[in-house]
Design an enzyme around this catalytic site. Structure first.
Site, PDB file in Angstrom:
ATOM      1  N   ASP A   1      27.769  43.897  45.385  1.00 26.31           N
ATOM      2  CA  ASP A   1      27.511  43.739  43.946  1.00 26.31           C
ATOM      3  C   ASP A   1      28.782  43.278  43.239  1.00 26.31           C
ATOM      4  O   ASP A   1      29.831  43.920  43.330  1.00 26.31           O
ATOM      5  CB  ASP A   1      27.040  45.075  43.371  1.00 26.31           C
ATOM      6  CG  ASP A   1      26.454  44.975  41.980  1.00 26.31           C
ATOM      7  OD1 ASP A   1      27.047  44.278  41.125  1.00 26.31           O
ATOM      8  OD2 ASP A   1      25.420  45.606  41.733  1.00 26.31           O
TER       9      ASP A   1
ATOM     10  N   SER B   1      20.583  48.589  36.624  1.00 20.79           N
ATOM     11  CA  SER B   1      21.783  48.289  35.855  1.00 20.79           C
ATOM     12  C   SER B   1      21.782  49.054  34.533  1.00 20.79           C
ATOM     13  O   SER B   1      21.807  50.277  34.524  1.00 20.79           O
ATOM     14  CB  SER B   1      21.908  46.774  35.657  1.00 20.79           C
ATOM     15  OG  SER B   1      23.193  46.412  35.223  1.00 20.79           O
TER      16      SER B   1
ATOM     17  N   HIS C   1      23.771  42.127  42.856  1.00 22.54           N
ATOM     18  CA  HIS C   1      23.202  42.777  41.669  1.00 22.54           C
ATOM     19  C   HIS C   1      21.827  42.218  41.285  1.00 22.54           C
ATOM     20  O   HIS C   1      21.256  42.630  40.301  1.00 22.54           O
ATOM     21  CB  HIS C   1      24.173  42.584  40.491  1.00 22.54           C
ATOM     22  CG  HIS C   1      23.976  43.542  39.356  1.00 22.54           C
ATOM     23  ND1 HIS C   1      24.252  44.894  39.454  1.00 22.54           N
ATOM     24  CD2 HIS C   1      23.544  43.347  38.074  1.00 22.54           C
ATOM     25  CE1 HIS C   1      24.018  45.477  38.298  1.00 22.54           C
ATOM     26  NE2 HIS C   1      23.569  44.573  37.446  1.00 22.54           N
TER      27      HIS C   1
END
Length: 276
Positions: free
Chosen positions: A221, A145, A254
């Site tokens: 995600d 991320s 995620h």
């Protein structure tokens, strides 16, 4: 560097160190996994950069990476995601301030005094690791991320410094998405002309080294369309002829469930480059 945690894992040791950072002007913690091979020889290092809200703990407790590092003989180094301390500037919300350093060098107040994570990751931290631990100067870098953003931009900006780079769910175009725009406005100011040097999708066009990029992105995600948008990196790499392996993994979100599912493949990928 003072060792403050020491736990046996897969024949090696999962440690956490604390040290005073001259670059950041505060105390920092960094997790280090030393595989069993480190008792007899110096080993290459994979640096892991974590995402928003994380500390040095998230990766070492959730990713299940130690078993693969032990198998391949790779040291894992996972620093905190931002400067810390009572005198370090902070903000409301999870996406700015502590836990959200974005791996850049801030130029605006009140951030500039401490938020220099780029210099810390590129220069100060490797210097400490290579001076105090059984580590060679063979390095690779990865992250998730915000940390995936950091890994890509750091590798692209430092040709020859890393043997390989990979990322999970990276913020590939921070200048185009809300997370990046909020952070860059605060840390770098409203003049967007200087933002491009911290954006992997912008850096690809002028990259001096065609280091292949490995990116895994979960198809389920929750931030895929709003914050991550890997199509920007794909388009930039296609235009520049830069090698990119972008793998869309159906159903994965995620979280660290995603990371733990593929971290073994990433460590094998980096080990091949580090020992090649």
């Amino acid at each position: 560097m003072e060792r403050i945690e020491h736990r046996a894992a897969f024949g090696g040791w999962q440690d956490v160190y604390q040290h005073r950072s001259a670059v950041l002007g505060c105390e920092m913690k960094v997790a280090v996994y030393l595989p069993p091979q480190a008792t007899t020889q110096k080993l290459p290092v994979l640096y892991w950069l974590s995402g928003l809200t994380c500390t040095e703990q998230n990766f070492i407790t959730k990713a299940g990476a130690q078993r693969y590092a032990a198998e391949h003989g790779v040291i894992l180094v996972a620093p905190d995601t931002s400067p810390r301390g009572d005198d370090v500037a902070d903000a409301e919300g999870y996406d700015l301030g502590k836990g959200a350093g974005f791996y850049l060098n801030a130029t605006e107040q009140p951030w500039a005094a401490h938020y220099r994570m780029y210099d810390y990751i590129v220069d100060e931290l490797p210097g400490l690791i290579e001076a105090h631990l059984p580590a060679t100067d063979a390095r690779s870098i990865s992250g998730h991320s915000m940390g995936g953003h950091g890994a890509l931009l750091i590798a692209l900006r430092n040709p020859g410094r890393y043997r390989s780079v990979s990322a999970f769910s990276p913020i590939v175009a921070p200048t185009r998405v809300p997370w990046g725009q909020k952070a860059f406005s605060a840390y770098l100011g409203e003049d967007r002309a200087g933002w491009a040097q911290w954006d992997a999708s912008e850096l690809v066009a002028a990259a001096a080294e065609k280091l292949p990029l490995l990116v895994d992105q979960g198809g389920g995600d929750e931030f895929l369309d709003s914050q991550l948008q890997p199509q920007w990196l794909q388009a930039a790499c296609t235009a520049a002829g830069h090698p990119l392996q972008l793998r869309l993994q159906p159903g994965y979100d995620h979280s660290y469930y995603f990371i733990s599912s593929f971290i073994g493949e990433h460590i094998a990928y980096h080990a091949k480059a580090l020992y090649g």
